[in-house]
Design a protein around this motif. Structure first.
Motif, short mmCIF file in Angstrom:
data_model
loop_
_atom_site.label_atom_id
_atom_site.label_comp_id
_atom_site.label_asym_id
_atom_site.label_seq_id
_atom_site.Cartn_x
_atom_site.Cartn_y
_atom_site.Cartn_z
N LEU A 251 57.92 88.22 108.40
CA LEU A 251 57.14 89.47 108.45
C LEU A 251 56.60 89.84 107.07
O LEU A 251 55.47 90.35 106.95
CB LEU A 251 58.02 90.60 109.00
N ALA A 252 57.40 89.59 106.03
CA ALA A 252 56.93 89.88 104.67
C ALA A 252 55.75 89.00 104.30
O ALA A 252 54.78 89.45 103.68
CB ALA A 252 58.08 89.68 103.68
N VAL A 253 55.80 87.71 104.68
CA VAL A 253 54.68 86.81 104.41
C VAL A 253 53.43 87.31 105.13
O VAL A 253 52.34 87.36 104.54
CB VAL A 253 55.03 85.37 104.86
N SER A 254 53.55 87.68 106.39
CA SER A 254 52.40 88.20 107.15
C SER A 254 51.81 89.43 106.47
O SER A 254 50.59 89.56 106.33
CB SER A 254 52.83 88.56 108.58
N ALA A 255 52.71 90.34 106.07
CA ALA A 255 52.25 91.59 105.45
C ALA A 255 51.52 91.34 104.13
O ALA A 255 50.57 92.05 103.80
CB ALA A 255 53.44 92.52 105.23
N LEU A 256 51.96 90.33 103.36
CA LEU A 256 51.34 90.05 102.06
C LEU A 256 50.06 89.24 102.18
O LEU A 256 49.07 89.50 101.46
CB LEU A 256 52.33 89.31 101.16
N LEU A 257 50.04 88.25 103.08
CA LEU A 257 48.89 87.35 103.14
C LEU A 257 47.69 87.93 103.87
O LEU A 257 46.55 87.62 103.53
CB LEU A 257 49.30 86.03 103.79
N ARG A 258 47.94 88.77 104.88
CA ARG A 258 46.82 89.30 105.64
C ARG A 258 45.84 90.08 104.77
O ARG A 258 44.63 89.80 104.78
CB ARG A 258 47.35 90.18 106.78
N PRO A 259 46.28 91.06 103.97
CA PRO A 259 45.32 91.76 103.10
C PRO A 259 44.74 90.85 102.02
O PRO A 259 43.62 91.07 101.56
CB PRO A 259 46.14 92.91 102.50
N ALA A 260 45.52 89.85 101.61
CA ALA A 260 44.99 88.92 100.60
C ALA A 260 43.83 88.12 101.17
O ALA A 260 42.83 87.87 100.47
CB ALA A 260 46.10 87.98 100.14
N CYS A 262 41.86 89.12 103.72
CA CYS A 262 40.76 90.07 103.92
C CYS A 262 40.09 90.44 102.59
O CYS A 262 38.87 90.66 102.55
CB CYS A 262 41.28 91.34 104.61
N GLY A 263 40.88 90.48 101.52
CA GLY A 263 40.33 90.85 100.22
C GLY A 263 39.77 89.69 99.42
O GLY A 263 39.30 89.87 98.29
N GLY A 264 39.83 88.47 99.98
CA GLY A 264 39.28 87.32 99.29
C GLY A 264 40.18 86.73 98.23
O GLY A 264 39.77 85.81 97.50
#
Length: 854
Positions: A251-260, A262-264
């Protein structure tokens, strides 16, 4: 103020007011009948109707309605906040006591606990400055001491209250770190804690899950290099000894990578996609429990990072299905890994996985009985994960799988036990949606109560009170609850339960949820050999049939109840025959022209599918199907009860918001397209309403109702006084309640004053002037008014004497009577005193029981 009271007396005279249009004015005439009694003649007064409201007046009415809605919403929010604050205060006091007695062993002092509380309350009004200082200090300590910091020490105890507040404080510290540009350093400090776990496995798990929960709060503030470093560390945790730590890492990986992504900061087709491909391959090749957990964690982390659209785009479900069918000895844990992956996807995507997860639930339920224990265990984990995050709108779509599981016999009872637990979870999370599903559920629970397996019996007994919490009928949920549960568990308690039902005053309709609990007991009583019980159960059935809300509520019980009544029409006891005949007539009357309860939802769902096909042609078929079901459920939840214009007006944006949230990962709709989908769905729902409901909707317009309760019931001691009645009071109007003695006028007023009718707005200020005043001896008028004042009744301090005197002046209460004892006053002066008390309370709804008697 609305309809004026009819005036008695001659033809009018100075100051006389005519009755409103269409009403009847009562005029005393000098005529007498044959017995010498006065004859009352009624003359109809023809007054022109009020002209239609102007646009300005309509706008003012609408503004008033919106203001009332705002007040109502604020009241409900305030009540919820008060309850939450009380629960929080109680929990904090318990935690303080625990810390005071055991904190030394955890290296958490009472002062430390207060620091944690301060940081956890960072959003509380008036405490922002103190919370900010506490948060900053805790962040500095974490950066300096890492594992020895208070944030980490507070995660060690197995104390829920302390742990929850430590995690909240950690979230505040992470937000402060991101705002201060310290996210990179903070991540490094948290990673050092993960690299040096405590020796005790249970403590290590609590610390690691708490730290990983905090890491996810740094999302959007980390550079690619830090993200890749953490990804490598997290992947090592996916398959660790602790499944909880592995899932939290995913869950931590999902939370960190998703905005990364989206933000490029990170490319979608780089590490996230590689992680998905490698994890799917690992699922098929898993040869140990650790490999199965690692593969499932990787699937959840990757799809959580890429978004729900990745499920179809990269063939995730197909790969999992292939693994479930695997019989390879080299990959002995492939089926376990695939099963765990469903749970990982449910946790990572939550509602976003439901278009694919809901259709897969029956497969997971069947896997509970798998011969391979590790697969059955994985199915339990996955099914719980899916139900935990389930939207309330999907409840009806999943209960069929649970009911099928409750009917499974054998296998040590595991499938039944797990499905009972899952049904209890749904009842806790979504009581309003689960309730209408209970007519099918309760008979299965009763079967489980009679199971030869003691563990199944225990699970059913534990599930009953949880399922009963779904009941919204106030009488069943409170007065009768314990009697019903006792009778369902113990057949010898049937007589006591039936008698209690007969003596209960009902002022709410009997819906399908309530009948699900009542009917098994009633049917058991009708089958009994005891003639007295048979008669009482039959009378009870008759009354319940008269109290039903909709014919669809009684429909599931007609095939069970009608044959019994048909048989007892020829019973040897004349009393039972008479009661049975009445019950049979009421059952058939209540059933009426049975309409398919799913008809409206099916029609709305078809409308949504057609609209989506035009608005978003590229939407995957499982998502379109999911939206057709959930939109129908959403509108049923919002519009299926009381018919109000405002509800239909608000349903359109609510539906659009829901559709948009599900469509967003897959496609972008043209401007206004999803609003058209929502509008079409609401209009279709409106067209499916019964004729009576459409008539209410047409008549309501922009009227400002202080009280709007529809389809209410009033029954007492086996007598139905009101059935399917609407109580709708428009603001600024007066209403007369007319009926002969014993028809329930006072009973209705009592229930209105108690605000215990389902749907009564609790924020509506209500006061009841009864036809008699009860007072202890030796109490004078002034003292009595003070005791009945709003401040005194609310537990406040003394009432201002000037306020009391001014109120008595307002009702022209003589000065010489104000010091008199209340019980020495005549009925008329007591009534005037009651009016004075009502003025003190400033009611929006004033109830008067026979106010003109004096």
């Amino acid at each position: 103020r609305g309809a004026a009271a009819a005036r008695r007396g001659g033809g009018g005279g100075e100051g006389a007011a005519p009755a409103p249009a269409g009403e009847v004015e009562e005029v005393a005439e000098p005529e007498v009948d044959a017995d010498g009694k006065p004859v009352r003649v009624f003359h109809e007064v023809d007054i022109p109707e009020r002209p239609p409201l102007s646009e300005e007046e309509l706008a003012a009415v609408r503004a008033s309605i919106e203001e009332r809605e705002r007040i109502s919403a604020a009241y409900e929010a305030g009540e919820a906040a008060t309850r939450a604050a009380a629960a929080e205060a109680e929990a904090v006091e318990k935690a303080r006591a625990v810390v005071a007695s055991k904190g030394a062993g955890w290296k958490v002092s009472p002062a430390d606990f207060e620091r944690i509380l301060s940081a956890a309350r960072s959003s509380a009004a008036g405490k922002a400055e103190a919370a900010e200082a506490a948060t900053a200090a805790m962040l500095d300590e974490l950066l300096a001491a890492a594992g020895g910091s208070l944030l980490v020490r507070a995660l060690v105890p197995d104390t829920k209250v302390l742990r929850e507040r430590a995690i909240r404080a950690g979230a505040a510290a992470m937000a402060a770190a991101a705002a201060a540009g310290k996210a990179e350093a903070t991540l490094a400090a948290l990673e050092s804690v993960l690299d040096a776990p405590p020796s005790d496995a249970a403590v290590a798990e609590r610390v690691a899950t708490g730290v990983l929960s905090s890491v996810s709060r740094l999302a959007g503030s980390l550079q690619a290099a830090s993200l890749l470093r953490f990804l490598g560390r997290a992947r090592a945790l996916f398959g660790g000894e602790s499944a909880a730590v592995g899932m939290e890492a995913a869950l931590a990986v999902s939370a960190l990578l998703r905005p990364a992504i989206c933000g490029g900061v990170m490319a979608e087709d780089a590490e996230p996609l590689s992680l998905l491909r490698e994890s799917l391959a690992a699922v098929k090749a898993a040869s140990s429990a650790a490999e199965a957990r690692a593969a499932a964690g990787g699937v959840g982390a990757a799809v959580g990072s890429l978004g729900a659209a990745a499920i179809g785009a990269h063939g995730v479900l197909q790969a999992l299905s292939e693994a479930l069918d695997s019989k390879s000895k080299e990959a002995a844990h492939a089926r376990e890994a695939a099963t765990l992956s469903y749970g990982a996807l449910a946790r990572a995507l939550r509602h976003g996985f439901e278009p694919y997860g809901v259709p897969a639930l029956p497969k997971l339920i069947r896997l509970l009985a798998d011969k391979d224990k590790k697969v059955a265990d994985a199915a339990t984990v996955a099914a719980e994960a899916m139900i935990e995050g389930l939207s309330t709108l999907s409840v009806k779509a999943v209960v069929g799988a649970l009911y099928e599981g409750m009917g499974v016999v054998g296998g040590g009872g595991r499938v039944r036990i797990e499905c009972l637990k899952l049904a209890g979870m749904l009842a806790t999370q979504a009581p309003g949606t689960m309730g209408p599903c209970l007519p099918e559920c309760i008979p299965l629970v009763i079967e489980c109560l009679n199971d030869s397996n003691a563990k199944v019996q225990t699970a059913a007994e534990e599930a009953l009170p949880v399922l009963c919490s779904c009941v919204q009928n106030a009488e069943v949920a409170s007065t009768l609850r314990d009697f019903i549960i006792d009778a369902l568990k113990k057949p010898d308690k049937t007589f006591d339960c039936v008698e209690e039902v007969l003596m209960t005053t009902f002022c709410n309709p009997m819906d399908g949820t309530s009948l699900a609990f009542m009917m098994p007991i009633i049917i058991r009583g009708i089958k009994d050999a005891n003639y007295e019980l048979v008669k009482k159960a039959t009378v009870c059935a008759s009354n319940l049939c008269a109290l039903i809300k909709d014919s669809s509520d009684i429909a599931p019980f007609v095939p069970l109840l009608l044959p019994l009544l048909e048989k007892n029409v020829e019973h040897s006891s004349p009393n039972i025959r008479e009661a049975t005949q009445t019950a049979r007539e009421r059952l058939l009357e209540g059933a009426g022209d049975l309409v398919d309860p799913a008809k409206r939802g099916t029609a709305v769902g078809a409308c949504v599918r057609d609209s989506l096909a035009a608005a978003v042609p590229s939407l995957p078929e499982p998502v379109a199907t999911y939206l057709s079901h959930t939109c129908a459920a959403l509108l049923e939840e919002r519009l299926g009860g009381v018919v109000r214009v405002q509800n239909f007006r608000h349903a359109v944006p609510a539906t659009e918001q829901w559709v948009s949230s599900i469509v967003e990962p897959y496609a972008t709709a043209e401007g206004g397209a999803l609003a058209q989908v929502a509008t079409a769905a609401v209009e279709n729902f409106k067209s499916q309403l019964p004729e009576e409901a459409r008539a209410i909707l047409a008549k309501s317009g922009d009227k400002d109702f202080a009280l709007d309760m529809q389809n209410i019931i009033l029954a007492f001691a086996g007598r139905v006084l009101l059935r399917k009645a609407d109580v709708r009071f428009e603001r600024g109007h007066r209403y007369g309640l007319i009926g002969q003695n014993g028809t329930g006028k006072t009973t209705l007023l009592n229930r209105l004053a108690a605000k215990d009718i389902n749907g009564f707005p609790q924020e509506l200020r209500t006061w009841y002037i009864r036809h008699e005043v009860l007072c202890d001896d030796g109490i004078d008028v002034r003292t009595f008014l003070k005791d009945k004042s709003p401040a005194k009744l609310a537990g406040g301090g003394d009432v201002d004497d000037a306020f009391v005197e001014a109120t008595l002046d307002q009702v022209q209460f003589p000065e010489e009577y104000r010091a008199a004892f209340v019980n020495s006053l005549s009925g008329g002066w007591k009534m005037r005193m009651s009016v004075a008390i009502s003025i003190m309370h400033e009611p929006e709804l004033l109830l008067l029981d026979e106010p003109t008697n004096h």
